[in-house]
Scaffold this motif. Structure first.
Motif, PDB file in Angstrom:
ATOM      1  N   UNK A 154       0.912  -1.125   0.173  1.00  0.00           N
ATOM      2  CA  UNK A 154      -0.030   0.063  -0.110  1.00  0.00           C
ATOM      3  C   UNK A 154       0.954   1.172   0.104  1.00  0.00           C
ATOM      4  N   UNK A 155       1.925   1.033   0.714  1.00  0.00           N
ATOM      5  CA  UNK A 155       3.027   2.346   0.801  1.00  0.00           C
ATOM      6  C   UNK A 155       3.462   2.481  -0.652  1.00  0.00           C
ATOM      7  N   UNK A 156       3.636   1.576  -1.310  1.00  0.00           N
ATOM      8  CA  UNK A 156       4.218   1.584  -2.798  1.00  0.00           C
ATOM      9  C   UNK A 156       3.073   2.277  -3.674  1.00  0.00           C
ATOM     10  N   UNK A 165      10.083   8.437   8.393  1.00  0.00           N
ATOM     11  CA  UNK A 165       9.188   7.725   7.683  1.00  0.00           C
ATOM     12  C   UNK A 165       8.959   8.130   6.171  1.00  0.00           C
ATOM     13  N   UNK A 166       9.507   9.263   5.936  1.00  0.00           N
ATOM     14  CA  UNK A 166       9.468   9.613   4.514  1.00  0.00           C
ATOM     15  C   UNK A 166      10.449   8.267   3.824  1.00  0.00           C
ATOM     16  N   UNK A 167      11.589   8.361   4.450  1.00  0.00           N
ATOM     17  CA  UNK A 167      12.486   7.352   4.089  1.00  0.00           C
ATOM     18  C   UNK A 167      12.442   6.068   4.112  1.00  0.00           C
ATOM     19  N   UNK A 168      11.767   5.633   4.993  1.00  0.00           N
ATOM     20  CA  UNK A 168      11.316   4.132   5.003  1.00  0.00           C
ATOM     21  C   UNK A 168      10.305   3.832   3.968  1.00  0.00           C
ATOM     22  N   UNK A 169       9.267   4.827   4.079  1.00  0.00           N
ATOM     23  CA  UNK A 169       8.169   4.854   2.834  1.00  0.00           C
ATOM     24  C   UNK A 169       8.911   4.740   1.498  1.00  0.00           C
ATOM     25  N   UNK A 170       9.883   5.491   1.342  1.00  0.00           N
ATOM     26  CA  UNK A 170      10.159   5.644  -0.078  1.00  0.00           C
ATOM     27  C   UNK A 170      11.096   4.221  -0.211  1.00  0.00           C
ATOM     28  N   UNK A 171      11.854   3.829   0.877  1.00  0.00           N
ATOM     29  CA  UNK A 171      12.488   2.463   0.454  1.00  0.00           C
ATOM     30  C   UNK A 171      11.514   1.356   0.210  1.00  0.00           C
ATOM     31  N   UNK A 172      10.403   1.240   0.786  1.00  0.00           N
ATOM     32  CA  UNK A 172       9.508   0.488   1.009  1.00  0.00           C
ATOM     33  C   UNK A 172       8.832   0.406  -0.604  1.00  0.00           C
ATOM     34  N   UNK A 173       8.678   1.477  -1.064  1.00  0.00           N
ATOM     35  CA  UNK A 173       7.674   1.833  -2.371  1.00  0.00           C
ATOM     36  C   UNK A 173       8.678   1.684  -3.644  1.00  0.00           C
ATOM     37  N   UNK A 174       9.679   2.043  -3.513  1.00  0.00           N
ATOM     38  CA  UNK A 174      10.646   1.811  -4.617  1.00  0.00           C
ATOM     39  C   UNK A 174      11.205   0.376  -4.706  1.00  0.00           C
ATOM     40  N   UNK A 175      11.653  -0.181  -3.379  1.00  0.00           N
ATOM     41  CA  UNK A 175      12.253  -1.604  -3.444  1.00  0.00           C
ATOM     42  C   UNK A 175      11.279  -2.504  -3.851  1.00  0.00           C
ATOM     43  N   UNK A 176       9.930  -2.243  -3.380  1.00  0.00           N
ATOM     44  CA  UNK A 176       8.660  -3.100  -4.011  1.00  0.00           C
ATOM     45  C   UNK A 176       8.587  -3.086  -5.267  1.00  0.00           C
TER      46      UNK A 176
END
Length: 460
Positions: A134-136, A282-293
């Motif tokens: 969902x973050x992605x 949480x911007x960083x964690x969200x970005x890592x989750x989204x882009x890595x996904x």
């Protein structure tokens, strides 16, 4: 040497693909070189010095990402964080920009400690798999919304947001723009979306980068033929690189190492640091989750291998950026554009870092890339990331509803971190009160995060 350093074969990629992806990432985030100095200049900081600090901090942070984690993610001073720095901390709260830089520096030191002690990694791993997807998706919607705004396809209006019209644009902004400045750029952006989409459908290699360049070239043609007329007063500049001042690198001296530790023990200063910490983390964690996904880098357990190196790169970049003289340096969501081009290793990041270094000497070229040319790239990347919606289990409402809240919050509240916060709170609350917390095996850390997010809304 590149094969040994970046493990290209292991990641099923090539030098050509990685370099092209690095160019694409840089092209979609090069706007930060123009935007960040303009925002921070409102605090009284020297604009030329901030430009140099922005380029150097981006280069160093992205190099750290390349060699510490071997990931295709790029870093630069974050949008939103720079606005908070300038308009809230300095102009609103009355702190000097030197003190604000100190807050960013302290934030970076705290992040280094949290990264060494695996706290940030634990937070990443605690977020459920469906919520990661969902973050992605939310980031994809957020990126597309940014692209629509950058191109003025979406503007403010009586309905909060509305599709572009010349009268609506002038009314919302209190200006007298014409079809020869804002009007033609909106049309060019729409044409750019179609061009980029056609290139994607035809599977042309480098489709996003080509979309940016073709849209820019069409704009230049319009300028030469008089269809587009620059209007600097309204923010519509010449699309041609300006080398009238020659090639020179502005001095860092006016902002370099200008930290001021006076008053750092006040309660207000603590609030500033906490706010920087929250948004950046949480911007960083969200970005890592989204882009890595999107890049299929997250394993079957929902974990990102080598995340510690990625988080450490982010923490070091923030600390170094404060010393250099710029606001919080963070992992950029525009990294998704390079991933969409096939970037899978640190060679993509290395290429982007080299281009940030070159931008110091070729700034007129990079600063001439207009937002209407990069907007189509952001919109198409938004589509790419939206495809992760199929990985969400919509048959389980305990998963689906928090995911929906997370996805909707990011574009509507204009914040990745707010989307994560509301997603975590709703996930815990819905499943707890529905009596499914044990079935979901919600971790203790998720409960802690939910409580902290609630306290954040109450206290900050």
């Amino acid at each position: 040497m590149l094969e040994k350093c970046f493990k290209l074969s292991e990641n099923h990629t090539t030098v050509k693909t990685e370099v092209l992806a690095g160019f694409t990432t840089f092209m979609t985030m090069a706007y930060i070189l123009a935007v960040n100095p303009g925002i921070l200049a409102a605090t009284g900081m020297d604009q030329g010095a901030v430009f140099t600090a922005t380029a150097v901090a981006s280069m160093l942070g992205t190099l750290c990402m390349a060699f510490f984690a071997n990931y295709p993610f790029a870093l630069a001073p974050g949008m939103g964080l720079n606005a908070y720095f300038a308009y809230t901390v300095v102009i609103g709260m009355g702190y000097s920009w030197q003190t604000a830089l100190t807050a960013v520096f302290v934030e970076g030191i705290i992040f280094i400690i949290l990264s060494i002690t695996n706290v940030r990694e634990a937070i990443f791993n605690a977020i459920p798999v469906n919520l990661k997807a969902a973050v992605s998706v939310g980031i994809g919607l957020f990126i597309a919304f940014i692209g629509l705004q950058n191109a003025n396809i979406v503007i403010g209006g009586a309905t909060l947001v509305e599709i572009f019209s010349l009268n609506g644009y002038n009314l919302a902004n209190g200006v007298e723009a014409t079809s020869q400045d804002v009007g033609i750029t909106v049309l060019l952006a729409l044409v750019g979306v179609i061009i980029t989409a056609v290139l994607v459908v035809k599977n042309v290699k480098g489709n996003i980068l080509w979309g940016i360049l073709i849209t820019w070239i069409l704009g230049i043609v319009c300028q030469f033929t008089g269809v587009y007329v620059p209007n600097p007063e309204l923010g519509f500049y010449s699309l041609l690189p300006d080398f009238s001042n020659g090639i020179s690198v502005p001095s860092l001296a006016p902002v370099f190492c200008k930290l001021d530790f006076k008053g750092i023990f006040s309660s207000n200063f603590l609030v500033i640091i906490v706010a920087f910490l929250f948004v950046d983390m949480f911007d960083t964690i969200g970005t890592l989750i989204g882009v890595a996904s999107k890049a299929d880098m997250i394993d079957e357990n929902g974990k990102l291998p080598r995340i510690k190196g990625a988080l450490m790169a982010d923490a070091l970049a923030t600390t170094a950026g404060a010393v250099l003289g710029t606001s919080t340096t963070t992992t950029f969501v525009e990294s998704a554009s390079g991933v969409s081009e096939g970037g899978r290793t640190g060679l993509t990041a290395f290429t982007t870092a080299v281009l940030f270094g070159l931008s110091l000497f070729l700034s007129p070229i990079f600063l001439a890339i207009p937002s209407f040319a990069t907007a189509p790239a952001l919109i198409v990347v938004g589509f790419y990331m939206l495809t992760n919606v199929v990985n969400i289990d919509f048959n389980d409402y305990g998963e689906a509803i928090p995911c929906f809240i997370c996805m909707a919050a990011m574009p509507f509240f204009y914040s990745i971190s707010e989307g994560i916060a509301l997603g975590v709170i709703s996930y815990v609350a819905i499943n707890l009160f529905a009596g499914k917390s044990k079935e979901k095996n919600i971790s203790i850390l998720m409960y802690v995060l939910a409580i902290l997010f609630i306290l954040k809304y109450i206290l900050l």
